[in-house]
Structures are given as structure tokens and as C-alpha cells.
Design a protein around this motif. Structure first.
Motif, PDB file in Angstrom:
ATOM      1  N   THR A  17       0.845  -1.182   0.000  1.00 54.09           N
ATOM      2  CA  THR A  17       0.000   0.000   0.000  1.00 54.09           C
ATOM      3  C   THR A  17       0.881   1.234   0.000  1.00 54.09           C
ATOM      4  N   LYS A  18       0.343   2.317  -0.536  1.00 56.40           N
ATOM      5  CA  LYS A  18       1.101   3.564  -0.578  1.00 56.40           C
ATOM      6  C   LYS A  18       0.136   4.739  -0.625  1.00 56.40           C
ATOM      7  N   ASN A  71      -2.422   2.236 -18.291  1.00 53.18           N
ATOM      8  CA  ASN A  71      -1.190   1.817 -17.627  1.00 53.18           C
ATOM      9  C   ASN A  71      -1.469   0.734 -16.594  1.00 53.18           C
ATOM     10  N   ALA A  72      -2.523   0.888 -15.821  1.00 51.27           N
ATOM     11  CA  ALA A  72      -2.868  -0.094 -14.787  1.00 51.27           C
ATOM     12  C   ALA A  72      -3.146  -1.465 -15.399  1.00 51.27           C
ATOM     13  N   ASN A  73      -3.772  -1.480 -16.563  1.00 48.18           N
ATOM     14  CA  ASN A  73      -4.122  -2.744 -17.207  1.00 48.18           C
ATOM     15  C   ASN A  73      -2.920  -3.482 -17.781  1.00 48.18           C
ATOM     16  N   GLU A  74      -1.750  -2.873 -17.765  1.00 42.93           N
ATOM     17  CA  GLU A  74      -0.538  -3.558 -18.213  1.00 42.93           C
ATOM     18  C   GLU A  74       0.009  -4.506 -17.141  1.00 42.93           C
ATOM     19  N   PHE A  75      -0.540  -4.425 -15.936  1.00 44.22           N
ATOM     20  CA  PHE A  75      -0.060  -5.249 -14.824  1.00 44.22           C
ATOM     21  C   PHE A  75      -1.065  -6.346 -14.485  1.00 44.22           C
ATOM     22  N   ARG A  76      -0.548  -7.445 -13.956  1.00 41.96           N
ATOM     23  CA  ARG A  76      -1.392  -8.577 -13.579  1.00 41.96           C
ATOM     24  C   ARG A  76      -1.964  -8.436 -12.171  1.00 41.96           C
ATOM     25  N   SER A  77      -1.329  -7.639 -11.349  1.00 42.19           N
ATOM     26  CA  SER A  77      -1.752  -7.494  -9.958  1.00 42.19           C
ATOM     27  C   SER A  77      -3.149  -6.900  -9.843  1.00 42.19           C
ATOM     28  N   ASN A  78      -3.798  -7.185  -8.716  1.00 39.74           N
ATOM     29  CA  ASN A  78      -5.057  -6.552  -8.372  1.00 39.74           C
ATOM     30  C   ASN A  78      -4.712  -5.164  -7.842  1.00 39.74           C
ATOM     31  N   LEU A  79      -5.221  -4.118  -8.473  1.00 44.16           N
ATOM     32  CA  LEU A  79      -4.862  -2.736  -8.145  1.00 44.16           C
ATOM     33  C   LEU A  79      -6.103  -1.950  -7.773  1.00 44.16           C
ATOM     34  N   THR A  80      -6.089  -1.362  -6.573  1.00 39.55           N
ATOM     35  CA  THR A  80      -7.225  -0.555  -6.140  1.00 39.55           C
ATOM     36  C   THR A  80      -6.746   0.777  -5.600  1.00 39.55           C
ATOM     37  N   ALA A 138     -12.026   1.704  -5.494  1.00 40.59           N
ATOM     38  CA  ALA A 138     -12.225   1.516  -6.931  1.00 40.59           C
ATOM     39  C   ALA A 138     -11.049   0.761  -7.525  1.00 40.59           C
ATOM     40  N   SER A 139     -11.328  -0.016  -8.532  1.00 37.78           N
ATOM     41  CA  SER A 139     -10.270  -0.692  -9.276  1.00 37.78           C
ATOM     42  C   SER A 139      -9.551   0.321 -10.146  1.00 37.78           C
ATOM     43  N   GLU A 162      -1.725  -6.025  -5.175  1.00 34.93           N
ATOM     44  CA  GLU A 162      -1.489  -7.383  -4.698  1.00 34.93           C
ATOM     45  C   GLU A 162      -1.322  -8.301  -5.904  1.00 34.93           C
ATOM     46  N   GLY A 163      -0.154  -8.921  -5.986  1.00 29.74           N
ATOM     47  CA  GLY A 163       0.114  -9.831  -7.090  1.00 29.74           C
ATOM     48  C   GLY A 163       1.582  -9.885  -7.433  1.00 29.74           C
ATOM     49  N   GLU A 164       1.886 -10.607  -8.478  1.00 30.02           N
ATOM     50  CA  GLU A 164       3.275 -10.886  -8.840  1.00 30.02           C
ATOM     51  C   GLU A 164       4.076  -9.662  -9.254  1.00 30.02           C
ATOM     52  N   ASP A 165       3.424  -8.655  -9.790  1.00 31.72           N
ATOM     53  CA  ASP A 165       4.137  -7.456 -10.237  1.00 31.72           C
ATOM     54  C   ASP A 165       3.707  -6.209  -9.445  1.00 31.72           C
ATOM     55  N   GLU A 166       3.320  -6.419  -8.190  1.00 32.88           N
ATOM     56  CA  GLU A 166       2.770  -5.333  -7.363  1.00 32.88           C
ATOM     57  C   GLU A 166       3.731  -4.165  -7.176  1.00 32.88           C
ATOM     58  N   ARG A 167       4.997  -4.455  -6.972  1.00 33.84           N
ATOM     59  CA  ARG A 167       5.966  -3.371  -6.748  1.00 33.84           C
ATOM     60  C   ARG A 167       6.114  -2.493  -7.995  1.00 33.84           C
ATOM     61  N   ALA A 168       6.275  -3.123  -9.145  1.00 34.01           N
ATOM     62  CA  ALA A 168       6.413  -2.371 -10.400  1.00 34.01           C
ATOM     63  C   ALA A 168       5.134  -1.579 -10.699  1.00 34.01           C
ATOM     64  N   ALA A 169       3.991  -2.165 -10.421  1.00 35.72           N
ATOM     65  CA  ALA A 169       2.718  -1.483 -10.657  1.00 35.72           C
ATOM     66  C   ALA A 169       2.611  -0.227  -9.795  1.00 35.72           C
TER      67      ALA A 169
END
Length: 89
Positions: free
Chosen positions: A3-4, A25-34, A42-43, A66-73
Motif C-alpha cells: 500500500t502507498k 497503464n494499470a491494465n498492463e499489470f497482472r496485480s489486483n490494483l485498487t 475503486a479498481s 497485490e500480485g506478482e508485479d505489485e511493486r512495479a505497478a
């Protein structure tokens, strides 16, 4: 899960064009982003969710990833939202 807290620096806030680019940009990542603003969750991958938050310059919001690429996202989306700093309130 990461979280940030982020301050919106875009002069126009997240209006239609910038919101569309943000979601793209958000849709380029696999992580769940809210994002959370005033208790509303909101997503980051939903244009309607992002637009409903009415994000204005200087506001503080919370990002979660939350997910495999969470930090990069988080890094990429934080950089996007904090660019072009406005006169912060």
C-alpha cells in the motif's frame, strides 16, 4: 500486498484523458490494483471506477497492489499520478 499513500500532482486531476491513460497503464499489470478515496474503493483498471472518484490535484489517496508485479505497478502508477505538480492545497 503493498500500500502507498499518494498525492495527486496532475494539475487537472484525473479527468477523462488522464484517467484513460492511467487505466491503460494499470491494465498492463497482472496485480489486483485498487485506490481508496474517502472510503470509496475503486479498481485502478476500471475507467468508471477511477472517474467516479473525481480525483483532484492535491488530494491524498491510497493505492493498494497485490500480485506478482505489485511493486512495479505501484511505482509506475505513483509516478504517473504524482507528475506535473500543481499548487498543492
Amino acid at each position: 500486498m503493498l500500500t502507498k499513500e499518494v498525492t495527486i500532482g496532475l494539475e487537472e486531476g484525473l479527468q477523462a484523458r488522464s484517467a484513460a491513460l492511467f487505466v491503460q497503464n494499470a491494465n498492463e499489470f497482472r496485480s489486483n490494483l485498487t485506490l481508496v478515496k474517502d472510503g470509496h474503493v475503486a479498481s485502478m483498471k476500471s475507467i468508471m471506477g477511477v472517474m467516479c472518484c473525481a480525483l483532484a490535484c492535491g488530494e491524498h489517496i491510497l493505492f493498494t497492489a497485490e500480485g506478482e508485479d505489485e511493486r512495479a505497478a505501484l511505482e509506475t502508477l505513483t509516478d504517473f499520478i504524482e507528475q506535473k505538480h500543481c499548487e498543492l492545497k
